[in-house]
Design a protein around this motif. Sequence first.
Motif, mmCIF file in Angstrom:
data_model
loop_
_atom_site.group_PDB
_atom_site.id
_atom_site.type_symbol
_atom_site.label_atom_id
_atom_site.label_comp_id
_atom_site.label_asym_id
_atom_site.label_seq_id
_atom_site.Cartn_x
_atom_site.Cartn_y
_atom_site.Cartn_z
ATOM 1 N N ASP A 1 0.702 -1.171 0.001
ATOM 2 C CA ASP A 1 0.030 -0.005 0.112
ATOM 3 C C ASP A 1 0.797 1.226 -0.004
ATOM 4 N N PRO A 2 0.852 1.991 -1.030
ATOM 5 C CA PRO A 2 1.825 3.016 -1.353
ATOM 6 C C PRO A 2 1.232 4.418 -0.087
ATOM 7 N N ASN A 3 0.001 4.124 0.298
ATOM 8 C CA ASN A 3 -0.445 5.283 1.128
ATOM 9 C C ASN A 3 0.323 5.026 2.508
ATOM 10 N N THR A 4 0.444 3.630 2.919
ATOM 11 C CA THR A 4 0.716 3.475 4.351
ATOM 12 C C THR A 4 2.155 2.818 4.549
ATOM 13 N N GLY A 5 2.480 2.227 3.086
ATOM 14 C CA GLY A 5 3.775 1.434 3.217
ATOM 15 C C GLY A 5 3.720 0.034 3.753
ATOM 16 N N VAL A 6 2.451 -0.288 4.094
ATOM 17 C CA VAL A 6 2.275 -1.547 4.656
ATOM 18 C C VAL A 6 2.177 -2.464 3.612
ATOM 19 N N ILE A 7 2.776 -3.717 3.670
ATOM 20 C CA ILE A 7 2.776 -5.003 2.980
ATOM 21 C C ILE A 7 1.908 -6.172 3.417
ATOM 22 N N VAL A 8 1.102 -6.614 2.739
ATOM 23 C CA VAL A 8 0.002 -7.591 3.095
ATOM 24 C C VAL A 8 -0.045 -8.544 2.169
ATOM 25 N N SER A 9 0.181 -9.930 2.999
ATOM 26 C CA SER A 9 0.003 -11.108 1.888
ATOM 27 C C SER A 9 -1.069 -11.850 2.411
ATOM 28 N N ASP A 10 -1.639 -12.756 1.383
ATOM 29 C CA ASP A 10 -2.597 -13.859 1.479
ATOM 30 C C ASP A 10 -4.159 -12.943 1.282
ATOM 31 N N SER A 11 -4.660 -13.499 0.204
ATOM 32 C CA SER A 11 -6.071 -12.904 -0.240
ATOM 33 C C SER A 11 -7.147 -12.392 0.791
ATOM 34 N N PHE A 12 -7.316 -13.206 1.653
ATOM 35 C CA PHE A 12 -8.336 -12.901 2.823
ATOM 36 C C PHE A 12 -7.722 -11.737 3.653
ATOM 37 N N VAL A 13 -6.492 -11.858 4.001
ATOM 38 C CA VAL A 13 -6.103 -10.703 4.830
ATOM 39 C C VAL A 13 -5.852 -9.444 4.098
ATOM 40 N N ILE A 14 -5.622 -9.550 2.771
ATOM 41 C CA ILE A 14 -5.845 -8.460 1.859
ATOM 42 C C ILE A 14 -6.873 -7.805 1.815
ATOM 43 N N ALA A 15 -8.003 -8.549 1.530
ATOM 44 C CA ALA A 15 -9.523 -7.848 1.642
ATOM 45 C C ALA A 15 -9.697 -7.357 2.975
ATOM 46 N N GLU A 16 -9.467 -8.009 4.198
ATOM 47 C CA GLU A 16 -9.672 -7.381 5.597
ATOM 48 C C GLU A 16 -8.862 -6.120 5.494
ATOM 49 N N TYR A 17 -7.770 -6.097 5.187
ATOM 50 C CA TYR A 17 -6.906 -4.672 5.151
ATOM 51 C C TYR A 17 -7.387 -3.735 4.270
ATOM 52 N N LEU A 18 -7.662 -4.026 3.130
ATOM 53 C CA LEU A 18 -8.223 -2.934 2.339
ATOM 54 C C LEU A 18 -9.621 -2.364 2.877
ATOM 55 N N ASP A 19 -10.435 -3.418 3.283
ATOM 56 C CA ASP A 19 -11.597 -2.759 3.840
ATOM 57 C C ASP A 19 -11.547 -2.008 5.158
ATOM 58 N N LYS A 20 -10.511 -2.498 5.820
ATOM 59 C CA LYS A 20 -10.184 -1.431 7.267
ATOM 60 C C LYS A 20 -9.628 -0.007 6.695
ATOM 61 N N MET A 21 -8.658 -0.131 5.757
ATOM 62 C CA MET A 21 -8.048 0.957 5.445
ATOM 63 C C MET A 21 -8.864 2.129 4.449
ATOM 64 N N TYR A 22 -9.967 1.260 3.529
ATOM 65 C CA TYR A 22 -10.699 2.070 2.646
ATOM 66 C C TYR A 22 -11.991 1.841 2.772
ATOM 67 N N PRO A 23 -12.626 2.030 3.957
ATOM 68 C CA PRO A 23 -14.087 1.536 4.173
ATOM 69 C C PRO A 23 -15.228 2.042 3.132
ATOM 70 N N GLU A 24 -14.865 3.172 2.174
ATOM 71 C CA GLU A 24 -15.902 3.517 1.445
ATOM 72 C C GLU A 24 -15.769 2.546 0.142
ATOM 73 N N LYS A 25 -14.882 1.756 0.388
ATOM 74 C CA LYS A 25 -14.742 0.704 -1.033
ATOM 75 C C LYS A 25 -14.845 -0.741 -0.560
ATOM 76 N N GLN A 26 -15.819 -1.044 0.450
ATOM 77 C CA GLN A 26 -15.623 -2.501 0.877
ATOM 78 C C GLN A 26 -15.725 -3.578 -0.038
ATOM 79 N N ILE A 27 -14.821 -4.549 0.200
ATOM 80 C CA ILE A 27 -15.195 -5.991 -0.607
ATOM 81 C C ILE A 27 -15.794 -6.796 0.104
#
Length: 115
Positions: free
Chosen positions: A47-73
């Motif tokens: 994630d270029p906005n936070t510098g966080v690197i996330v592995s695993d599809s489900f964990v990525i989806a959870e991370y993106l939902d947390k960081m970008y709640p307006e774009k829920q997966i």
Amino acid sequence: MGTEPRKNEGLPFEVVWVEFQDIASTLKSIGAEPTGPGSYTLPVINDPNTGVIVSDSFVIAEYLDKMYPEKQILPTDANILIELFEQYFRAVAYSALVKDILVKTHDIMNDSSKE
């Protein structure tokens, strides 16, 4: 890397294709955590906005939902059901399908990744 999460969700992204034999070294070089004991898999996001690197599809989806709640997966309040399904799939169905998955994966790989 590898897949295109959020392609239609309005978040900018860049796809970086990694040859099979380069997955572990590439992910280690960017500081990604292994997805299992000494095992590196795709997809991974950086994630270029936070510098966080996330592995695993489900964990990525959870991370993106947390960081970008307006774009829920993930559907609201469905995380536990999805996690249980994924655990069940890995324990039961994946082992039955792994041979076919590996054969089909080999068929579509670039020659350098088949070695």
